[in-house]
Design an enzyme around this catalytic site. Structure first.
Site, PDB file in Angstrom:
ATOM      1  N   ASP A 102       0.994   2.647   3.613  1.00 53.91           N
ATOM      2  CA  ASP A 102       0.200   3.748   3.066  1.00 53.91           C
ATOM      3  C   ASP A 102       1.107   4.962   2.831  1.00 53.91           C
ATOM      4  O   ASP A 102       0.732   6.106   3.104  1.00 53.91           O
ATOM      5  CB  ASP A 102      -0.980   4.117   3.961  1.00 53.91           C
ATOM      6  CG  ASP A 102      -1.969   5.065   3.277  1.00 53.91           C
ATOM      7  OD1 ASP A 102      -1.915   5.198   2.033  1.00 53.91           O
ATOM      8  OD2 ASP A 102      -2.776   5.697   3.971  1.00 53.91           O
TER       9      ASP A 102
ATOM     10  N   HIS B 148       1.795   5.104  -2.271  1.00 54.55           N
ATOM     11  CA  HIS B 148       1.427   6.101  -3.281  1.00 54.55           C
ATOM     12  C   HIS B 148       2.704   6.766  -3.791  1.00 54.55           C
ATOM     13  O   HIS B 148       3.290   7.600  -3.112  1.00 54.55           O
ATOM     14  CB  HIS B 148       0.508   7.163  -2.675  1.00 54.55           C
ATOM     15  CG  HIS B 148      -0.769   6.622  -2.112  1.00 54.55           C
ATOM     16  ND1 HIS B 148      -1.970   6.645  -2.801  1.00 54.55           N
ATOM     17  CD2 HIS B 148      -1.040   6.044  -0.907  1.00 54.55           C
ATOM     18  CE1 HIS B 148      -2.919   6.111  -2.049  1.00 54.55           C
ATOM     19  NE2 HIS B 148      -2.382   5.739  -0.895  1.00 54.55           N
TER      20      HIS B 148
ATOM     21  N   ARG C  96       2.805   8.657  -6.433  1.00 53.42           N
ATOM     22  CA  ARG C  96       2.386  10.011  -6.847  1.00 53.42           C
ATOM     23  C   ARG C  96       2.626  10.342  -8.314  1.00 53.42           C
ATOM     24  O   ARG C  96       2.522  11.512  -8.703  1.00 53.42           O
ATOM     25  CB  ARG C  96       3.085  11.063  -5.987  1.00 53.42           C
ATOM     26  CG  ARG C  96       2.834  10.965  -4.492  1.00 53.42           C
ATOM     27  CD  ARG C  96       1.372  11.082  -4.162  1.00 53.42           C
ATOM     28  NE  ARG C  96       1.162  11.388  -2.739  1.00 53.42           N
ATOM     29  CZ  ARG C  96      -0.020  11.311  -2.148  1.00 53.42           C
ATOM     30  NH1 ARG C  96      -1.081  10.927  -2.832  1.00 53.42           N
ATOM     31  NH2 ARG C  96      -0.149  11.618  -0.870  1.00 53.42           N
TER      32      ARG C  96
ATOM     33  N   GLU D  85      -8.734  -1.487  -6.712  1.00 52.85           N
ATOM     34  CA  GLU D  85      -9.091  -0.792  -5.484  1.00 52.85           C
ATOM     35  C   GLU D  85     -10.512  -0.251  -5.584  1.00 52.85           C
ATOM     36  O   GLU D  85     -10.866   0.419  -6.570  1.00 52.85           O
ATOM     37  CB  GLU D  85      -8.121   0.357  -5.208  1.00 52.85           C
ATOM     38  CG  GLU D  85      -6.715  -0.119  -4.891  1.00 52.85           C
ATOM     39  CD  GLU D  85      -6.659  -1.040  -3.686  1.00 52.85           C
ATOM     40  OE1 GLU D  85      -7.270  -0.679  -2.647  1.00 52.85           O
ATOM     41  OE2 GLU D  85      -6.026  -2.109  -3.772  1.00 52.85           O
TER      42      GLU D  85
ATOM     43  N   HIS E  92       3.694  14.238   0.857  1.00 54.69           N
ATOM     44  CA  HIS E  92       3.276  15.536   0.333  1.00 54.69           C
ATOM     45  C   HIS E  92       4.452  16.497   0.416  1.00 54.69           C
ATOM     46  O   HIS E  92       5.339  16.342   1.263  1.00 54.69           O
ATOM     47  CB  HIS E  92       2.096  16.092   1.136  1.00 54.69           C
ATOM     48  CG  HIS E  92       0.865  15.254   1.060  1.00 54.69           C
ATOM     49  ND1 HIS E  92      -0.012  15.313  -0.007  1.00 54.69           N
ATOM     50  CD2 HIS E  92       0.374  14.311   1.906  1.00 54.69           C
ATOM     51  CE1 HIS E  92      -0.995  14.456   0.186  1.00 54.69           C
ATOM     52  NE2 HIS E  92      -0.792  13.835   1.332  1.00 54.69           N
TER      53      HIS E  92
ATOM     54  N   HIS F 224       0.854  -1.193   0.000  1.00 54.93           N
ATOM     55  CA  HIS F 224       0.000   0.000   0.000  1.00 54.93           C
ATOM     56  C   HIS F 224       0.888   1.240   0.000  1.00 54.93           C
ATOM     57  O   HIS F 224       1.316   1.713   1.057  1.00 54.93           O
ATOM     58  CB  HIS F 224      -0.899  -0.030   1.240  1.00 54.93           C
ATOM     59  CG  HIS F 224      -1.966   1.020   1.252  1.00 54.93           C
ATOM     60  ND1 HIS F 224      -3.030   0.974   2.133  1.00 54.93           N
ATOM     61  CD2 HIS F 224      -2.154   2.146   0.523  1.00 54.93           C
ATOM     62  CE1 HIS F 224      -3.818   2.017   1.930  1.00 54.93           C
ATOM     63  NE2 HIS F 224      -3.295   2.750   0.973  1.00 54.93           N
TER      64      HIS F 224
END
Length: 444
Positions: free
Chosen positions: A305, A62, A64, A145, A309, A60
């Site tokens: 996860d 990201h 981006r 998902e 950012h 899991h």
């Protein structure tokens, strides 16, 4: 003769410890050699006193890309993964645009080629247009998902009926559907009751009741549709209770994250925006329940996860706590966070391998080549020295987020080398060599 022989160490698989040397040829484990047995190789690595773990599989994350590369991209994210001993990253589809069509998935695969430091499997999103599924299945993503709350309308399955209809589209398919448990009705209702924008309002919009409801609906729908599902991160006592009582209804697995095993809602007072993510952090009582479930074997997978950012985005002022971009980096610290649990005695090293290597590899269709140290598997190997300690530091993080919530934590082990398909890609904390990661797909 092997190409490489790693000798003198103890192998750690999910089943336990074993003293064997590892012979590697052609990027795969050719043989496990008994100590003292004669073996020769062009390159011999002395790992006496160390543990050899299979490379971790983060189910899991990201990365981006495309569209959000100011936060992270394939290169920076897999650099962080390599330094942290994660040799396989399963990338989520919530980029810009979301990966919802066969064309978008193919484009993303092509985009990553030649730019990744570790192997990457791509996951795709279930949109309201269920006719897109057959062509996506042809490309063998590692999972689909399905979202039940807090996403754009094109990807929202807010009712039990909608979830069931979507899962029926996968009946008979060789794949896995990840489901983030939530309840859109609770989110909307709580927002209407408390629009203050406070941390408490954010927590109330995504309470344990919503998690438990999402888990129950997912399991009931999967039972009806006879599909395989994976419930995304849970972190509440009520969610754990729903899972433990109902998990036998369907072919299902469940994950949590390291941050949910360590931090509570009280930590918002000190780390604030850096810990803002969904689901919200819970009470100490919930964390205790989650830890007990992990220790008891009720949790199948621990994944990060990883959701970085840009620092300016996290630090900017927002009208409401819920508006802060959600997520935090985790790929580089997964191994060390799990080693902290080992140090605390909550789990043992074979449990770490089970939760972060074998189970995610098997569940996401990669079990014949990833997740264990065995003949025929990819030679994705970590050399871990238990005689040394290591300290997590913000200054060492290579994710574009530039921080870790685990800053300052020390664990009693040190990752000294990382091998991807038999090639050393990290040595003494430094990336070495070219980008040799591959895009991998679900096994048929």
């Amino acid at each position: 003769m092997f190409e490489t022989l790693i000798r003198g160490a103890t192998i750690v698989n999910a089943e336990g410890f074993e003293r064997r040397d590892i012979g590697i040829t052609g990027g795969r484990i050719a043989a496990l050699v008994a100590p003292g047995e004669t073996a020769s190789a062009r390159t011999v690595i002395d790992a006496a006193g160390a543990y050899l773990l299979p490379g971790l599989v983060d189910a899991h994350a990201h990365l981006r890309e495309p569209g959000l590369t100011h936060k992270e991209d394939f290169s920076s994210g897999t650099h962080a993964a390599a330094l942290g001993g994660v040799t396989t990253v399963l990338d989520m589809p919530t980029d810009e645009p979301w990966t919802a069509t066969a064309e978008q998935l193919a484009d993303k695969m092509a985009m990553a080629e030649g730019r990744i430091h570790v192997d990457v499997g791509l996951q795709t999103v279930v949109s309201r247009d269920l006719s897109l599924i057959p062509r996506l299945l042809d490309l063998a993503p590692v999972s689909f998902e399905l979202f039940t709350a807090d996403v754009p309308d094109d990807f929202l399955f807010a009712t039990l009926d909608a979830v069931a209809e979507a899962l029926k589209a996968f009946t008979g398919a060789e794949t896995l559907i990840g489901i983030s448990p939530g309840d859109q009705s609770i989110l909307v209702g709580s927002t209407m009751r408390d629009g203050s924008g406070s941390i408490a309002a954010f927590q109330a919009s995504r309470p344990p009741l919503a998690e438990a409801s999402g888990i129950a609906r997912a399991l009931a729908a999967a039972c009806m549709a006879e599909t395989r599902i994976h419930v995304r991160q849970i972190n509440s006592e009520l969610g754990v209770e729903a899972w433990s009582r109902l998990r036998g209804m369907a072919d299902a697995s469940v994950e949590t994250t390291p941050q949910n095993l360590f931090f509570t809602a009280q930590d918002y007072e000190t780390q604030g925006a850096n810990l803002k993510a969904s689901p919200p952090l819970r009470s100490p009582h919930d964390v205790d329940a989650l830890r007990a479930a992990l220790s008891a074997g009720l949790i199948d997978i621990v994944a990060t996860d990883h959701a970085p950012h840009a620092p300016a985005e996290k630090a900017a002022p927002y009208a409401a706590f819920a508006d802060i971009p959600g997520g935090m980096p985790g790929l580089q610290t997964l191994l060390q966070a799990m080693l902290k649990l080992v140090d605390e005695g909550l789990i043992e090293l074979p449990d770490l391998v089970r939760l972060c290597a074998r189970n995610p590899a098997e569940r996401f269709g990669l079990g014949r080549r990833k997740g264990k140290i065995a003949a025929g598997c990819d030679a994705d190997i970590l050399i871990l020295d238990p005689r040394q300690s290591s300290t997590i530091a913000n200054s060492d993080q290579v994710s574009r987020a530039g921080y870790t919530p685990f800053d300052g934590w020390t664990v009693q082990a040190r990752l000294t080398s990382v091998f991807l398909r038999g090639r050393e890609i990290v040595h003494e904390g430094k990336l070495i060599g070219p980008k040799v990661g591959n895009i991998i797909t679900r096994e048929s």
